[in-house]
Design an enzyme around this catalytic site. Structure first.
Site, PDB file in Angstrom:
ATOM      1  N   GLU A 101      21.058 -94.913 -46.673  1.00 19.27           N
ATOM      2  CA  GLU A 101      20.006 -96.049 -46.877  1.00 19.27           C
ATOM      3  C   GLU A 101      20.684 -97.231 -46.669  1.00 19.27           C
ATOM      4  O   GLU A 101      19.948 -98.379 -46.230  1.00 19.27           O
ATOM      5  CB  GLU A 101      19.073 -95.694 -48.141  1.00 19.27           C
ATOM      6  CG  GLU A 101      18.277 -94.694 -48.125  1.00 19.27           C
ATOM      7  CD  GLU A 101      18.766 -93.189 -48.230  1.00 19.27           C
ATOM      8  OE1 GLU A 101      19.999 -93.093 -48.484  1.00 19.27           O
ATOM      9  OE2 GLU A 101      18.184 -92.105 -47.650  1.00 19.27           O
ATOM     10  N   HIS A 171       9.905 -88.270 -55.289  1.00 18.77           N
ATOM     11  CA  HIS A 171       9.031 -88.252 -54.135  1.00 18.77           C
ATOM     12  C   HIS A 171       7.842 -88.709 -54.804  1.00 18.77           C
ATOM     13  O   HIS A 171       6.615 -88.325 -53.942  1.00 18.77           O
ATOM     14  CB  HIS A 171       8.925 -86.638 -53.563  1.00 18.77           C
ATOM     15  CG  HIS A 171      10.159 -86.179 -53.132  1.00 18.77           C
ATOM     16  ND1 HIS A 171      10.938 -85.589 -54.059  1.00 18.77           N
ATOM     17  CD2 HIS A 171      10.752 -86.076 -51.914  1.00 18.77           C
ATOM     18  CE1 HIS A 171      11.918 -85.002 -53.083  1.00 18.77           C
ATOM     19  NE2 HIS A 171      11.742 -85.461 -51.954  1.00 18.77           N
TER      20      HIS A 171
END
Lengths: 367, 419
Positions: A101, A171
């Site tokens: 990322e 999540h």
């Protein structure tokens, strides 16, 4: 149950599995489609991932420097948002990156530094933190620190966020407040397909680095008539979705739909007329619309999925308190996620659902 | 038969045959690596390979060792190399001293690393984009950043293009394709890779400088891997000067420096004597040619030594012996090496040296004094450029501060700032 059996029989059929999940999932909201289209013309029925795909398609079509990249975007993305785009625009413009990322964000800044339109995807907002340094120290400060010699304004980061029923700690997160503390960034959260398309095109074309947090539970769960036209939804502008006189409800993303339902319940059960505001834009946020409403109703409830302490609701509450002090009939109330990590099996007890919001309204009226 | 004559169909046939062969002849078929089997259980160790040697052109006396490696630069270029290295040196001395006197808040010298800046900058074109760390001031000197521009930035005065917002030595120049420096280490590496990707096909390379300490950051890993997998024409230039502040390189890594990591990422790699300006020039030139031709990255590791303190906030005698520093500043000085080379070729002598140093000292002092006299930018510049256009909430904050300063103007250094 037949569906259960079907799902068991077709464990490899992902579409079936998704269908099964959607039907068996206990959703905490009822999606309320946008009734008004922002532009005239042809419309197509789309869910939110399709609307995002349409926005990306438009962005790529109208800007030949635009490129889309991230983890697994080439085959269409784990949420199908980039489906068909690599076939259409080629591997040079729509491509997978290594799984990293901070690399994705840094790479995007560099591409934007030289004028390319960089649309980066972080697979889940929960995984944006490795890129925090690049976004907060670099992207946000690039224009300022160089005296406007360099910028990365053509950078957009998209990241799925929010509760999804079973996403647990990594999540489900809503990290908007972390980024709201960063001058130089713009942050938006759409409530559905039309808004997602307009906001994403606005982000891509905005001359400042933007983060769009996409409530992932709406990818398939939200369906409405989305204009085919190329249009933008203004960043920094809140939407009043329901007019009311007694109480102001403020939320964003999925929570807007919870609040719309709660407003109806409050009307039926308490005879209270609630105004519902979708804040849309976290940074910069629409103080004028919010404070105008708060001054009119005198009572404000803010609701967000993220934890309470230092959540963005705190910023809103403090500002409302300062700007509307003499008009407030009760302290500004916040109904939010708890100050815990986002849990798996306890999700129904964690979320600021309609019952907790309804109770919040009652407490505000009774104050 | 030349490769170009092999038809695509033939290539496909060969590929299919090879794959079939791989499946049939018991070669490994794992997707993660194209390799062979072994039945010998053996660690791969750093000793399996020897250390990567250091490429040099000149010896310690400035003699070119193999004439075919001599870049054969013109007298003009060599003189500019020398003058820019010494100019950087003189500027460093004066600005370092001025910080000691409290006239600027901070400074970082480039002592000992002048050749890495000048040698690499000379091998590139102005069009090539530079991302730096903070100790690459010489690259700007080579590109024509004026003494006054350096001084204006260090003073944060009205003429600083950065509008006085960053600490000293955080230079940047759009005109000279030098991306503004920022303090967070290594963040510029993946950015340089992204820029190189976007510039592909435009006949420009991106060069990205960083120290060996910075190479330990996660962003370095990200950058090397992205550059290799996404085929980016970027030169990753590592200044391995032996120290990251007080941390010696032996506490920074256990492998063979930074260069040994290159092949692990599938990147062409060069290790060079960072105190040999011609060697640095040659490797950078070659790296650029390769990067442009193949659209692929190169890693250059320039071995050098940080002769000065890390910064004006550091006293390096606290962690390293004086003799070590003396060895590098006298015996291994990149400036002396080039000077000896020039003298042996009759390009330079003591008279020229004296005149040049006098001239450059005067120039530095003149621009220094001028920069010191200029006011600082209007304090309201603090609110500009956060965004392209100032949002309402910032405008409100600026207006509030304006009213406050008006009421309390004797409490703020208003007179030092432009109106």
């Amino acid at each position: 149950m037949a569906l259960n059996k079907l799902a068991l029989n077709c464990v490899l059929g992902s579409e079936v599995r998704v269908l099964y999940n959607a039907l068996s999932k206990r959703t905490h909201f009822v999606y309320q489609p946008d009734k008004k289209a922002p532009v005239d013309g042809e419309k197509t029925k789309m869910n939110m991932f399709q609307a995002i795909n349409s926005a990306l398609d438009t962005a790529m079509k109208t800007d030949n420097t635009a490129m889309i990249f991230g983890e697994d975007v080439a085959f269409g993305g784990v949420f199908r948002c980039t489906i068909g785009l690599q076939q259409k625009y080629g591997k040079e413009r729509v491509f997978n990156t290594p799984l990293c990322e901070q690399g994705i964000a840094g790479f995007a800044i560099g591409a934007a530094n030289v004028g390319a339109t960089a649309i980066a995807e972080i697979q889940f907002a929960d995984y944006i933190f490795p890129a925090f340094d690049q976004l907060v120290n670099e992207a946000a400060k690039c224009r300022y620190r160089s005296g406007d010699q360099f910028n990365c304004g053509s950078l957009t980061v998209r990241a799925p966020c929010g509760a999804v029923g079973h996403g647990a700690l990594y999540h489900s997160q809503s990290p908007e407040a972390y980024f709201s503390h960063t001058p130089g960034l713009k942050i938006v959260v759409p409530r559905g397909p039309i808004k997602a398309k307009g906001l994403l095109l606005a982000c891509v074309r905005e001359p400042d680095p933007c983060i769009m947090l996409e409530p992932k539970t709406l990818y398939r769960g939200a369906v409405e008539e989305v204009p085919d036209a190329d249009f933008v939804s203004q960043i920094g502008k809140a939407d009043i979705l329901r007019k009311g006189d007694n109480l102001t409800l403020i939320g964003w993303g999925t929570q807007v739909h919870v609040l719309l339902e709660v407003a109806e319940m409050a009307k039926e059960q308490f005879g209270v007329s609630c105004e519902v505001i979708d804040l849309v834009s976290i940074l910069p946020w629409d103080k004028e619309t919010v404070c105008e409403s708060a001054r009119r109703t005198g009572r404000v409830l803010i609701a967000h999925e993220a934890p309470l302490t230092s959540g963005f609701g705190a910023e809103l509450a403090a500002t409302i308190q300062k700007e509307c002090f003499l008009k407030l009939e009760a302290p500004v109330s916040r109904v939010t996620g708890f100050d815990t990590p986002f849990p798996h099996i306890f999700e129904p007890f964690y979320l600021p659902d309609k019952w907790r919001c309804l109770q919040g309204i009652k407490d505000l009226i009774d104050y | 038969m030349s490769l170009s004559k092999i038809s695509l169909r033939a290539l496909t046939r060969i590929a299919c045959r090879n794959q079939a062969k791989a499946f049939s002849n018991d070669s490994p078929t794992f997707p993660g690596a194209a390799t062979s089997w072994t039945e010998k259980l053996e660690f791969l160790t750093p000793k399996t390979y020897g250390p990567i040697p250091v490429y040099r052109v000149m010896d310690r006396k400035g003699n070119v060792i193999h004439s075919e490696q001599d870049p054969k630069l013109s007298e003009e270029i060599i003189t500019k190399m020398y003058k820019d290295m010494t100019k950087l040196n003189v500027m460093d001395k004066i600005l370092y001293e001025s910080q000691r006197q409290g006239r600027i808040s901070f400074y970082m010298t480039s002592y000992g690393e002048e050749a890495t800046h000048i040698g690499s900058a000379a091998a590139l074109d102005l069009e090539d984009l530079v991302y730096g760390q903070y100790r690459e001031t010489g690259v700007l000197v080579w590109r024509g950043f004026k003494l006054s521009q350096f001084m204006n930035q260090c003073y944060g005065n009205t003429d600083d293009v950065g509008k006085g917002r960053q600490m000293p030595v955080h230079y940047g120049s759009k005109d000279l394709n030098f991306v503004t420096i920022s303090s967070p280490l290594t963040t510029q590496l993946p950015q340089a890779v992204g820029a190189a990707y976007a510039l592909k096909g435009k006949n420009r390379v991106v060069i990205c400088y960083f120290g060996e300490g910075a190479a330990s950051e996660g962003d370095a890993h990200a950058a090397f891997n992205f550059a290799a997998t996404l085929d980016c024409p970027v030169i990753m230039f590592c200044r391995n000067n032996g120290y990251a502040i007080s941390t010696p390189s032996r506490e920074q890594y256990a492998g063979d420096g930074i260069a040994s990591r290159g092949p692990g990422y599938g990147i062409h790699t060069l290790r060079v004597d960072g105190n040999d300006v011609f060697a640095v020039y040659n490797v950078t030139k070659k790296a650029k040619e390769y990067a442009l031709k193949e659209n692929k990255p190169v890693i250059i590791e320039a071995l050098t030594y940080r002769v000065g303190h890390h910064s004006t906030s550091d006293d390096s005698t606290a962690y390293r012996p004086k003799e070590e520093v003396e060895h590098w500043s006298k015996t291994e000085s990149p400036i002396n090496k080039l000077r000896m080379h020039m003298e042996s070729k009759g390009l330079w002598d003591e008279t020229k040296e004296k005149a040049w140093l006098e001239e450059v000292k005067k120039d530095v002092m003149t621009s220094f004094a001028a920069a010191e006299k200029r006011p600082k930018p209007n304090w309201k510049e603090m609110f500009q450029d956060v965004y392209k256009f100032m949002p309402t909430h910032l405008k409100e904050q600026m207006d509030q501060m304006e009213k406050h300063v008006e009421q309390y103007k004797d409490k703020y250094p208003v007179k030092d700032y432009a109106n």
